[in-house]
Design a protein around this motif. Structure first.
Motif, PDB file in Angstrom:
ATOM      1  N   GLY A 170     -23.700  -2.781 -45.645  1.00 32.28           N
ATOM      2  CA  GLY A 170     -24.135  -3.286 -47.335  1.00 32.28           C
ATOM      3  C   GLY A 170     -23.072  -4.765 -47.518  1.00 32.28           C
ATOM      4  O   GLY A 170     -22.963  -4.961 -48.696  1.00 32.28           O
ATOM      5  N   THR A 171     -22.620  -5.151 -46.469  1.00 35.45           N
ATOM      6  CA  THR A 171     -21.865  -6.148 -46.781  1.00 35.45           C
ATOM      7  C   THR A 171     -22.486  -7.595 -47.020  1.00 35.45           C
ATOM      8  O   THR A 171     -21.823  -8.614 -47.468  1.00 35.45           O
ATOM      9  N   GLY A 172     -23.842  -7.533 -47.103  1.00 34.31           N
ATOM     10  CA  GLY A 172     -24.623  -8.812 -47.827  1.00 34.31           C
ATOM     11  C   GLY A 172     -24.689  -8.850 -49.028  1.00 34.31           C
ATOM     12  O   GLY A 172     -25.023  -9.815 -49.778  1.00 34.31           O
ATOM     13  N   PHE A 173     -24.180  -7.706 -49.857  1.00 33.30           N
ATOM     14  CA  PHE A 173     -24.061  -7.746 -51.290  1.00 33.30           C
ATOM     15  C   PHE A 173     -22.820  -7.624 -51.804  1.00 33.30           C
ATOM     16  O   PHE A 173     -21.839  -7.150 -51.016  1.00 33.30           O
ATOM     17  N   SER A 174     -22.639  -7.954 -53.076  1.00 34.40           N
ATOM     18  CA  SER A 174     -21.155  -7.622 -53.671  1.00 34.40           C
ATOM     19  C   SER A 174     -21.407  -7.773 -55.101  1.00 34.40           C
ATOM     20  O   SER A 174     -22.317  -7.973 -55.517  1.00 34.40           O
ATOM     21  N   PRO A 175     -20.173  -7.080 -55.824  1.00 36.26           N
ATOM     22  CA  PRO A 175     -20.301  -7.044 -57.178  1.00 36.26           C
ATOM     23  C   PRO A 175     -20.544  -8.444 -57.738  1.00 36.26           C
ATOM     24  O   PRO A 175     -19.823  -9.434 -57.260  1.00 36.26           O
ATOM     25  N   PRO A 176     -21.000  -8.867 -58.947  1.00 37.70           N
ATOM     26  CA  PRO A 176     -21.048 -10.254 -59.484  1.00 37.70           C
ATOM     27  C   PRO A 176     -19.782 -10.916 -59.467  1.00 37.70           C
ATOM     28  O   PRO A 176     -18.655 -10.240 -59.889  1.00 37.70           O
ATOM     29  N   HIS A 177     -19.695 -11.961 -58.879  1.00 42.82           N
ATOM     30  CA  HIS A 177     -18.364 -12.947 -59.186  1.00 42.82           C
ATOM     31  C   HIS A 177     -17.192 -12.495 -58.504  1.00 42.82           C
ATOM     32  O   HIS A 177     -15.961 -12.672 -59.062  1.00 42.82           O
ATOM     33  N   TRP A 178     -17.325 -11.664 -57.428  1.00 42.76           N
ATOM     34  CA  TRP A 178     -16.143 -11.212 -56.689  1.00 42.76           C
ATOM     35  C   TRP A 178     -15.400 -12.216 -56.040  1.00 42.76           C
ATOM     36  O   TRP A 178     -16.132 -13.231 -55.295  1.00 42.76           O
ATOM     37  N   ASN A 179     -14.302 -12.511 -56.201  1.00 34.14           N
ATOM     38  CA  ASN A 179     -13.550 -13.649 -55.498  1.00 34.14           C
ATOM     39  C   ASN A 179     -13.474 -13.436 -54.100  1.00 34.14           C
ATOM     40  O   ASN A 179     -13.231 -12.357 -53.639  1.00 34.14           O
ATOM     41  N   TRP A 180     -13.761 -14.459 -53.408  1.00 39.53           N
ATOM     42  CA  TRP A 180     -13.827 -14.553 -51.713  1.00 39.53           C
ATOM     43  C   TRP A 180     -12.558 -13.869 -51.083  1.00 39.53           C
ATOM     44  O   TRP A 180     -12.934 -13.277 -50.147  1.00 39.53           O
ATOM     45  N   GLU A 181     -11.356 -14.129 -51.536  1.00 41.57           N
ATOM     46  CA  GLU A 181     -10.100 -13.659 -50.885  1.00 41.57           C
ATOM     47  C   GLU A 181     -10.285 -12.239 -50.861  1.00 41.57           C
ATOM     48  O   GLU A 181     -10.101 -11.436 -49.900  1.00 41.57           O
ATOM     49  N   GLU A 182     -10.775 -11.397 -51.880  1.00 41.60           N
ATOM     50  CA  GLU A 182     -10.799  -9.829 -51.904  1.00 41.60           C
ATOM     51  C   GLU A 182     -11.992  -9.614 -51.076  1.00 41.60           C
ATOM     52  O   GLU A 182     -11.888  -8.448 -50.556  1.00 41.60           O
ATOM     53  N   ARG A 183     -13.061 -10.255 -51.166  1.00 46.86           N
ATOM     54  CA  ARG A 183     -14.158  -9.800 -50.626  1.00 46.86           C
ATOM     55  C   ARG A 183     -14.060 -10.125 -48.945  1.00 46.86           C
ATOM     56  O   ARG A 183     -14.606  -9.238 -48.216  1.00 46.86           O
ATOM     57  N   PHE A 184     -13.061 -10.949 -48.538  1.00 46.72           N
ATOM     58  CA  PHE A 184     -12.981 -11.222 -47.175  1.00 46.72           C
ATOM     59  C   PHE A 184     -12.204  -9.950 -46.559  1.00 46.72           C
ATOM     60  O   PHE A 184     -12.336  -9.379 -45.547  1.00 46.72           O
ATOM     61  N   GLU A 185     -11.187  -9.445 -47.576  1.00 46.70           N
ATOM     62  CA  GLU A 185     -10.189  -8.319 -46.947  1.00 46.70           C
ATOM     63  C   GLU A 185     -11.203  -6.959 -46.879  1.00 46.70           C
ATOM     64  O   GLU A 185     -11.077  -6.265 -46.103  1.00 46.70           O
ATOM     65  N   TYR A 186     -12.116  -7.095 -47.757  1.00 44.70           N
ATOM     66  CA  TYR A 186     -12.888  -5.685 -47.829  1.00 44.70           C
ATOM     67  C   TYR A 186     -14.127  -5.868 -46.728  1.00 44.70           C
ATOM     68  O   TYR A 186     -14.110  -4.814 -45.799  1.00 44.70           O
ATOM     69  N   GLN A 187     -14.522  -6.964 -46.443  1.00 47.13           N
ATOM     70  CA  GLN A 187     -15.490  -7.056 -45.130  1.00 47.13           C
ATOM     71  C   GLN A 187     -14.737  -6.863 -43.845  1.00 47.13           C
ATOM     72  O   GLN A 187     -15.133  -6.182 -43.155  1.00 47.13           O
ATOM     73  N   LYS A 188     -13.487  -7.348 -43.836  1.00 46.30           N
ATOM     74  CA  LYS A 188     -12.540  -7.106 -42.589  1.00 46.30           C
ATOM     75  C   LYS A 188     -12.348  -5.775 -42.301  1.00 46.30           C
ATOM     76  O   LYS A 188     -12.464  -5.225 -41.404  1.00 46.30           O
ATOM     77  N   ALA A 189     -12.080  -5.104 -43.446  1.00 48.99           N
ATOM     78  CA  ALA A 189     -11.757  -3.716 -43.501  1.00 48.99           C
ATOM     79  C   ALA A 189     -13.095  -2.896 -42.952  1.00 48.99           C
ATOM     80  O   ALA A 189     -12.941  -1.829 -42.028  1.00 48.99           O
ATOM     81  N   ILE A 190     -14.325  -3.109 -43.520  1.00 50.73           N
ATOM     82  CA  ILE A 190     -15.583  -2.586 -43.280  1.00 50.73           C
ATOM     83  C   ILE A 190     -15.892  -2.825 -41.820  1.00 50.73           C
ATOM     84  O   ILE A 190     -16.160  -1.878 -40.898  1.00 50.73           O
ATOM     85  N   TYR A 191     -15.710  -4.041 -41.224  1.00 48.94           N
ATOM     86  CA  TYR A 191     -15.960  -4.275 -39.911  1.00 48.94           C
ATOM     87  C   TYR A 191     -15.109  -3.770 -38.997  1.00 48.94           C
ATOM     88  O   TYR A 191     -15.298  -3.245 -37.956  1.00 48.94           O
ATOM     89  N   SER A 192     -13.919  -3.561 -39.154  1.00 48.49           N
ATOM     90  CA  SER A 192     -13.021  -2.852 -38.378  1.00 48.49           C
ATOM     91  C   SER A 192     -13.112  -1.284 -38.316  1.00 48.49           C
ATOM     92  O   SER A 192     -12.863  -0.727 -37.199  1.00 48.49           O
ATOM     93  N   GLY A 193     -13.938  -0.799 -39.171  1.00 52.09           N
ATOM     94  CA  GLY A 193     -14.235   0.535 -39.173  1.00 52.09           C
ATOM     95  C   GLY A 193     -15.667   1.050 -38.840  1.00 52.09           C
ATOM     96  O   GLY A 193     -15.971   2.005 -39.136  1.00 52.09           O
ATOM     97  N   LEU A 194     -16.403   0.129 -38.311  1.00 59.40           N
ATOM     98  CA  LEU A 194     -17.901   0.075 -38.134  1.00 59.40           C
ATOM     99  C   LEU A 194     -18.097   1.348 -37.143  1.00 59.40           C
ATOM    100  O   LEU A 194     -18.894   2.010 -37.018  1.00 59.40           O
ATOM    101  N   SER A 195     -17.172   1.499 -36.200  1.00 59.87           N
ATOM    102  CA  SER A 195     -17.125   2.572 -35.073  1.00 59.87           C
ATOM    103  C   SER A 195     -17.244   3.985 -35.684  1.00 59.87           C
ATOM    104  O   SER A 195     -17.961   4.782 -35.098  1.00 59.87           O
ATOM    105  N   ARG A 196     -16.842   4.028 -36.994  1.00 60.60           N
ATOM    106  CA  ARG A 196     -16.938   5.479 -37.409  1.00 60.60           C
ATOM    107  C   ARG A 196     -18.287   5.823 -38.160  1.00 60.60           C
ATOM    108  O   ARG A 196     -18.614   6.829 -38.177  1.00 60.60           O
ATOM    109  N   LEU A 197     -19.284   4.620 -37.963  1.00 66.89           N
ATOM    110  CA  LEU A 197     -20.806   5.031 -38.321  1.00 66.89           C
ATOM    111  C   LEU A 197     -21.340   5.843 -36.966  1.00 66.89           C
ATOM    112  O   LEU A 197     -22.491   6.332 -37.226  1.00 66.89           O
ATOM    113  N   ARG A 198     -20.680   5.411 -35.941  1.00 69.68           N
ATOM    114  CA  ARG A 198     -21.272   6.169 -34.858  1.00 69.68           C
ATOM    115  C   ARG A 198     -21.571   7.583 -34.854  1.00 69.68           C
ATOM    116  O   ARG A 198     -22.180   8.089 -34.086  1.00 69.68           O
TER     117      ARG A 198
END
Length: 262
Positions: A170-198
């Motif tokens: 779901g990282t192609g979407f975001s809440p309205p007007h979310w600043n990039w710095e916070e969104r970057f950290e969020y996406q990095k955390a999600i991508y670092s944890g993708l293996s948990r979806l296995r």
């Protein structure tokens, strides 16, 4: 790894280089994406960012019908990206063979449609009814995502479609007007944890950022360094190059941006 090349029929898309407005434009642009490394094509007619206009199902179909026809004429798998059930129904009737369910199958009508068709379904993680009305995540985002998929996959099992699902963080979407710095950290955390979806034993599909900045390319490489089955990308040739470099053990520098996509 297979790539869905992105075609946008919405004039509100921020990736204006990917916007098409009719059947012939879509056919030409789709062919270009395929020649540059895409395996399949994905088309949508409603932008999800906070400043985009809302369109009715009738308007959405009017926008996407011609481009969809052009893409289907290329003889490859085409996915329809929508959160409106009637648009999805018409697109599947027309020949789209993947449902990119941008409402995350949360409505009974959309999951019923998915259950009635023998198509693969992309299921994005989403806290909100659609991409325009998302909530910020509190706590560990990966755990929240895993818990959400647990519940949604139980529901999908009841509808008999679990084995046709493809999981999207779901990282192609975001809440309205979310600043990039916070969104970057969020996406990095999600991508670092993708293996948990296995644990769910289903394919994974990740929407890749198209903007050309070193931090975004860092996220791209984080995704490509994992065994992901599908990505959705605006610039498939770049993704192929970076993926190959990673597989060969010689990743490209994140400063190596492509001009024209900033």
């Amino acid at each position: 790894m297979e790539i869905f090349g992105v075609v946008n029929a919405s004039p509100d898309s921020l990736a204006n280089f990917s916007v098409v407005s009719n059947e012939e434009e879509a056919k030409r642009y789709g062919a270009e994406l395929l020649s540059r490394g895409a395996d399949h094509l994905d088309v949508g007619a409603q932008a999800s960012h906070g400043d985009a206009a809302f369109v009715t199902p009738e308007q959405e179909w009017e926008i996407v019908e011609g481009p969809l026809k052009g893409l289907l004429s290329l003889g490859v798998e085409v996915s329809i990206d929508t959160w409106q059930v009637e648009t999805a129904r018409r697109a599947l009737d027309a020949g789209a063979c993947v449902l990119n369910a941008a409402d995350a199958l949360q409505s009974d009508e959309m999951i019923e449609l998915a259950a009635s068709r023998e198509v693969q379904v992309v299921l994005p993680f989403m806290l909100g009814p659609d991409p325009r009305h998302l909530k910020h995540i509190e706590g560990d985002p990966v755990q929240v995502m895993v818990d959400w998929f647990d519940l949604q996959l139980e529901r999908a099992e009841r509808w008999g479609i679990r084995d046709r699902l493809i999981l999207d963080p779901g990282t192609g979407f975001s809440p309205p007007h979310w600043n990039w710095e916070e969104r970057f950290e969020y996406q990095k955390a999600i991508y670092s944890g993708l293996s948990r979806l296995r644990r769910f034993e289903l394919p994974i599909y990740v929407p890749i950022a198209w903007k050309q900045t070193p931090d975004r390319l860092e996220l791209v490489d984080l995704v490509l360094s994992q065994e992901i089955e599908y990505v959705r990308a605006h610039i498939p040739e770049q993704i192929r190059q970076r993926h190959t470099a990673i597989l060969e053990g010689n990743p490209l520098p994140t400063s190596e941006i492509w001009e024209g996509y900033e």
